[in-house]
Design a protein around this motif. Structure first.
Motif, PDB file in Angstrom:
ATOM      1  N   VAL A   1      15.620   4.565 -25.551  1.00 14.27           N
ATOM      2  CA  VAL A   1      14.306   4.479 -26.186  1.00 14.27           C
ATOM      3  C   VAL A   1      14.503   3.911 -27.588  1.00 14.27           C
ATOM      4  O   VAL A   1      15.323   4.406 -28.358  1.00 14.27           O
ATOM      5  CB  VAL A   1      13.629   5.863 -26.244  1.00 14.27           C
ATOM      6  N   ILE A   2      13.764   2.835 -27.888  1.00 15.36           N
ATOM      7  CA  ILE A   2      13.823   2.212 -29.209  1.00 15.36           C
ATOM      8  C   ILE A   2      12.482   2.397 -29.904  1.00 15.36           C
ATOM      9  O   ILE A   2      11.475   2.704 -29.265  1.00 15.36           O
ATOM     10  CB  ILE A   2      14.164   0.712 -29.116  1.00 15.36           C
TER      11      ILE A   2
ATOM     12  N   ARG B   1       7.247   3.580 -29.574  1.00 11.98           N
ATOM     13  CA  ARG B   1       8.493   3.746 -28.833  1.00 11.98           C
ATOM     14  C   ARG B   1       8.424   2.930 -27.548  1.00 11.98           C
ATOM     15  O   ARG B   1       7.388   2.866 -26.884  1.00 11.98           O
ATOM     16  CB  ARG B   1       8.720   5.218 -28.502  1.00 11.98           C
ATOM     17  N   PHE B   2       9.549   2.310 -27.197  1.00 12.10           N
ATOM     18  CA  PHE B   2       9.678   1.526 -25.979  1.00 12.10           C
ATOM     19  C   PHE B   2      10.939   1.958 -25.252  1.00 12.10           C
ATOM     20  O   PHE B   2      11.959   2.241 -25.879  1.00 12.10           O
ATOM     21  CB  PHE B   2       9.789   0.027 -26.296  1.00 12.10           C
ATOM     22  N   GLU B   3      10.870   1.995 -23.922  1.00 13.01           N
ATOM     23  CA  GLU B   3      12.046   2.302 -23.116  1.00 13.01           C
ATOM     24  C   GLU B   3      12.584   1.013 -22.512  1.00 13.01           C
ATOM     25  O   GLU B   3      11.854   0.250 -21.881  1.00 13.01           O
ATOM     26  CB  GLU B   3      11.704   3.284 -21.999  1.00 13.01           C
ATOM     27  N   LEU B   4      13.873   0.769 -22.702  1.00 13.54           N
ATOM     28  CA  LEU B   4      14.518  -0.421 -22.147  1.00 13.54           C
ATOM     29  C   LEU B   4      14.756  -0.184 -20.656  1.00 13.54           C
ATOM     30  O   LEU B   4      15.176   0.895 -20.248  1.00 13.54           O
ATOM     31  CB  LEU B   4      15.844  -0.676 -22.858  1.00 13.54           C
TER      32      LEU B   4
ATOM     33  N   VAL C   1      12.580  -6.025 -19.411  1.00 13.41           N
ATOM     34  CA  VAL C   1      11.322  -5.378 -19.780  1.00 13.41           C
ATOM     35  C   VAL C   1      11.583  -4.160 -20.653  1.00 13.41           C
ATOM     36  O   VAL C   1      12.466  -3.358 -20.347  1.00 13.41           O
ATOM     37  CB  VAL C   1      10.561  -4.940 -18.506  1.00 13.41           C
ATOM     38  N   ALA C   2      10.814  -4.036 -21.724  1.00 12.69           N
ATOM     39  CA  ALA C   2      10.791  -2.825 -22.544  1.00 12.69           C
ATOM     40  C   ALA C   2       9.377  -2.267 -22.454  1.00 12.69           C
ATOM     41  O   ALA C   2       8.424  -2.887 -22.920  1.00 12.69           O
ATOM     42  CB  ALA C   2      11.167  -3.128 -23.985  1.00 12.69           C
ATOM     43  N   GLU C   3       9.233  -1.102 -21.813  1.00 13.62           N
ATOM     44  CA  GLU C   3       7.914  -0.531 -21.580  1.00 13.62           C
ATOM     45  C   GLU C   3       7.486   0.382 -22.727  1.00 13.62           C
ATOM     46  O   GLU C   3       8.280   1.193 -23.199  1.00 13.62           O
ATOM     47  CB  GLU C   3       7.930   0.298 -20.291  1.00 13.62           C
ATOM     48  N   PRO C   4       6.224   0.269 -23.153  1.00 11.18           N
ATOM     49  CA  PRO C   4       5.743   1.173 -24.192  1.00 11.18           C
ATOM     50  C   PRO C   4       5.603   2.586 -23.646  1.00 11.18           C
ATOM     51  O   PRO C   4       5.185   2.785 -22.514  1.00 11.18           O
ATOM     52  CB  PRO C   4       4.373   0.598 -24.575  1.00 11.18           C
TER      53      PRO C   4
END
Length: 95
Positions: free
Chosen positions: A62-63, A73-76, A87-90
């Motif tokens: 999580v970035i 926050r986004f998950e790679l 894809v990096a999902e919010p």
């Protein structure tokens, strides 16, 4: 002299195992250090282009990025888009 010639098969077997383990370790470390480009879904910059994030972190990480509406926050992920980026999902947007 027979002691040395009798020990050669064990020596070469141990050497082969060491080479295989070193190769596997090298391949794993090489893969983990690879740079990936991620597209932050549903996020655009001021020009309307998708926001990209470049990192060596693994999928599942999580970035936190500021995408104009404040920090999010986004998950790679492992999912790859047709342009070659991942894809990096919010995370916070859909809560």
């Amino acid at each position: 002299m027979n002691v040395f010639s009798d020990a050669l098969p064990e020596f070469f077997g141990g050497l082969a195992v060491a080479i295989v383990l070193a190769t596997i370790t090298w391949l794993i470390s090489r893969k983990n250090g690879q740079v990936h480009r991620y597209t932050l879904l549903n996020s655009t910059d001021l020009d309307g282009n998708p926001v990209l994030h470049v990192t060596t972190r693994r999928p599942g990480t999580v970035i936190r990025r500021d995408v104009g509406r404040g920090p999010e926050r986004f998950e790679l992920t492992k999912a790859q888009l047709p342009d070659g980026t991942y894809v990096a999902e919010p995370i916070d947007r859909y809560v």
